[in-house]
Design a protein around this motif. Structure first.
Motif, PDB file in Angstrom:
ATOM      1  N   ALA A 186       0.828  -1.208   0.000  1.00 31.53           N
ATOM      2  CA  ALA A 186       0.000   0.000   0.000  1.00 31.53           C
ATOM      3  C   ALA A 186       0.861   1.258   0.000  1.00 31.53           C
ATOM      4  CB  ALA A 186      -0.929  -0.013   1.220  1.00 31.53           C
ATOM      5  N   SER A 187       1.966   1.231   0.734  1.00 31.25           N
ATOM      6  CA  SER A 187       2.866   2.379   0.753  1.00 31.25           C
ATOM      7  C   SER A 187       3.492   2.609  -0.616  1.00 31.25           C
ATOM      8  CB  SER A 187       3.950   2.179   1.812  1.00 31.25           C
ATOM      9  OG  SER A 187       4.890   3.227   1.782  1.00 31.25           O
ATOM     10  N   ALA A 188       3.909   1.521  -1.283  1.00 33.06           N
ATOM     11  CA  ALA A 188       4.505   1.657  -2.610  1.00 33.06           C
ATOM     12  C   ALA A 188       3.502   2.205  -3.615  1.00 33.06           C
ATOM     13  CB  ALA A 188       5.048   0.304  -3.073  1.00 33.06           C
ATOM     14  N   GLU A 189       2.278   1.715  -3.562  1.00 33.61           N
ATOM     15  CA  GLU A 189       1.252   2.200  -4.488  1.00 33.61           C
ATOM     16  C   GLU A 189       0.951   3.674  -4.258  1.00 33.61           C
ATOM     17  OE1 GLU A 189      -2.033  -0.382  -3.910  1.00 33.61           O
ATOM     18  OE2 GLU A 189      -1.157  -2.055  -5.073  1.00 33.61           O
ATOM     19  N   ALA A 190       0.977   4.108  -3.008  1.00 29.03           N
ATOM     20  CA  ALA A 190       0.732   5.526  -2.720  1.00 29.03           C
ATOM     21  C   ALA A 190       1.857   6.402  -3.258  1.00 29.03           C
ATOM     22  CB  ALA A 190       0.567   5.727  -1.218  1.00 29.03           C
ATOM     23  N   ARG A 191       3.084   5.953  -3.104  1.00 30.70           N
ATOM     24  CA  ARG A 191       4.211   6.728  -3.616  1.00 30.70           C
ATOM     25  C   ARG A 191       4.206   6.772  -5.140  1.00 30.70           C
ATOM     26  NH1 ARG A 191       8.774   4.465  -2.793  1.00 30.70           N
ATOM     27  NH2 ARG A 191       8.123   2.570  -1.703  1.00 30.70           N
ATOM     28  N   ILE A 192       3.844   5.671  -5.776  1.00 34.06           N
ATOM     29  CA  ILE A 192       3.770   5.644  -7.236  1.00 34.06           C
ATOM     30  C   ILE A 192       2.682   6.597  -7.731  1.00 34.06           C
ATOM     31  CG2 ILE A 192       3.115   4.202  -9.203  1.00 34.06           C
ATOM     32  CD1 ILE A 192       4.531   1.867  -7.823  1.00 34.06           C
ATOM     33  N   ALA A 193       1.533   6.580  -7.097  1.00 33.76           N
ATOM     34  CA  ALA A 193       0.449   7.478  -7.511  1.00 33.76           C
ATOM     35  C   ALA A 193       0.847   8.938  -7.334  1.00 33.76           C
ATOM     36  CB  ALA A 193      -0.816   7.163  -6.711  1.00 33.76           C
ATOM     37  N   ALA A 194       1.535   9.262  -6.238  1.00 34.23           N
ATOM     38  CA  ALA A 194       1.961  10.638  -6.005  1.00 34.23           C
ATOM     39  C   ALA A 194       3.008  11.070  -7.027  1.00 34.23           C
ATOM     40  CB  ALA A 194       2.515  10.776  -4.590  1.00 34.23           C
TER      41      ALA A 194
END
Length: 345
Positions: A130-138
C-alpha cells in the motif's frame, strides 16, 4: 506530492580531468534550494559529466562543491542519498522490455531496498504494498502522467512510449525516493518546440514544489539559472578559466624517435665520413670494387661486359640512401604519435 526542501547547489573552481584532458574546469555556481538550473551547451562540452559530478556520481579533480550541507568530493555518498537521476542516457535508461506498471513497481522496490529505512523492510507485506502504491500514484501525479491514457494502459510497453512520455516516466521513477536534488540529461533531445515548452513547464512545477532541479539542454528558456559550458577548443563564455594550451613542439626539436632502434645516418656523405667506404656486397667479401677478377670487371663496381651474365651489383650510393630515406619518413610520424600520446592527460 509532498516534496522535501530542495538542496542549495554551490560550486567554486569545480573541475574534472579525464584521460584526454579537462572535461570541464573552473565552474562557479551559487543556486538556492528549489532552483531550476539549466546546464546549457553543445553536445560534447562536458554537460553530462558536470551533471553527474554535482550529484555525487563522478569524482571531481579540483575545486569543491556543496550540495545542501554535503561537500564534494568528500561526501559523495551523502550527496547520492539526497539526489536522484531522471533520464540520463547510458546511465539509468528505462528497461525497454518492461511495461509501465512493471517499471514503476521495480523502481519502488529498489528504492525501498536500497534507499529506504531498514525498519520499512520489517513491515507487513500488505502495508509495504500500500505504501509503494501511494508513492507511485503521487509521483505520477507530480509528473502529469496518467497510465490510463496510454494505448494499453499500465500494460503499455516502455518501448512504445513517446519521447515526452518516456521523460515523464523516468522522472516519476526518480521521484519515488523524494530527492532533494533531481538531475535530468538531454531534456530537449528529440522534442518539438511545443514539447520542449511542456517539459520545461514540468521541471518548473517540480522546482516550485521545493525540489532543486538540474537539467542539461542545448538552449535554456528564460527565467532559469543558466550555467553555460563550451566545446573543447572554444573560448569560455561563463567566465571560467580555459584549460592551459598544450605547449607547441617543433618538428625538428630533440632526437628523432625510431621506436627502439638508433636513427640511420642522415646522408651518404655523413655515413662515408664516419665508417669509410661502403662494401659492394661481393660474395667473396672483397671491397676493392673488383668482380672476382673476371674479365670486364671495372674498378668502380660496374659489371658491363661480363661474359657470364651475372646480375649487376647495386651501387654503394643506392644502398646507403635507401634506408636513410625510409628512416627520415618514419621519424617525424613516430615523434608526432609519441608526443600526441604523452600530451594527453
Amino acid at each position: 506530492m509532498d516534496s522535501p526542501h530542495g538542496a542549495a547547489v554551490k560550486a567554486e573552481g569545480f573541475g574534472l580531468k579525464g584521460p584526454r584532458g579537462w572535461v570541464f574546469r573552473g565552474v562557479d555556481l551559487d543556486a538556492a534550494a528549489g532552483a531550476l538550473i539549466a546546464l546549457e551547451g553543445p553536445s560534447g562540452s562536458g554537460r553530462t559529466c558536470l551533471l553527474l559530478a554535482l550529484t555525487g556520481r563522478m569524482k571531481p579533480t579540483e575545486g569543491h562543491a556543496e550540495i545542501g550541507r554535503h561537500r564534494l568530493p568528500k561526501k559523495m555518498a551523502a550527496v547520492r542519498r539526497i539526489s536522484a537521476l531522471g533520464p540520463v542516457p547510458g546511465v539509468n535508461d528505462l528497461d525497454q522490455a518492461l511495461t509501465v506498471a512493471e517499471q514503476l513497481r521495480e523502481g519502488a522496490l529498489l528504492q525501498r531496498r536500497y534507499d529506504g529505512p531498514v525498519r520499512a523492510l520489517l513491515r507487513p507485506r500488505g502495508e509495504r504494498r500500500a505504501s509503494a502504491e501511494a508513492r507511485i500514484a503521487a509521483a505520477l501525479a507530480a509528473v502529469g502522467l496518467d497510465p490510463a491514457t496510454l494505448p494499453k494502459g499500465p500494460r503499455t510497453s516502455v518501448r512504445d512510449l513517446e519521447r515526452l512520455e518516456s521523460v515523464r516516466l523516468s522522472l516519476a521513477v526518480a521521484l519515488l525516493g523524494n530527492p532533494r536534488l533531481l538531475a535530468v540529461d538531454d531534456l530537449d533531445l528529440k522534442l518539438s518546440g511545443a514539447e520542449r515548452a511542456e517539459a520545461w513547464a514540468l521541471l518548473r512545477s517540480l522546482a516550485d514544489r521545493g525540489t532543486t532541479v538540474l537539467a542539461v539542454c542545448s538552449e535554456a528558456p528564460e527565467g532559469v539559472t543558466v550555467l553555460r559550458t563550451v566545446a573543447a577548443g572554444e573560448p569560455a563564455t561563463t567566465g571560467a578559466p580555459a584549460a592551459p594550451a598544450r605547449p607547441a613542439v617543433a618538428r625538428d626539436a630533440g632526437p628523432k624517435i625510431t621506436w627502439g632502434r638508433p636513427a640511420a645516418p642522415a646522408s651518404p656523405t655523413d655515413a662515408d665520413a664516419a665508417t669509410g667506404p661502403a662494401p659492394d656486397n661481393d660474395t667473396d667479401g672483397k671491397t676493392d670494387g673488383k668482380t672476382d677478377g673476371k674479365p670486364g670487371g671495372n674498378t668502380d663496381g660496374s659489371t658491363d661486359g661480363k661474359p657470364d651474365g651475372e646480375k649487376p651489383t647495386t651501387a654503394p650510393t643506392a644502398k646507403t640512401t635507401e634506408p636513410t630515406t625510409n628512416t627520415t619518413d618514419e621519424d617525424p610520424k613516430g615523434a608526432d604519435d609519441a608526443l600526441a600520446e604523452t600530451g594527453r592527460a
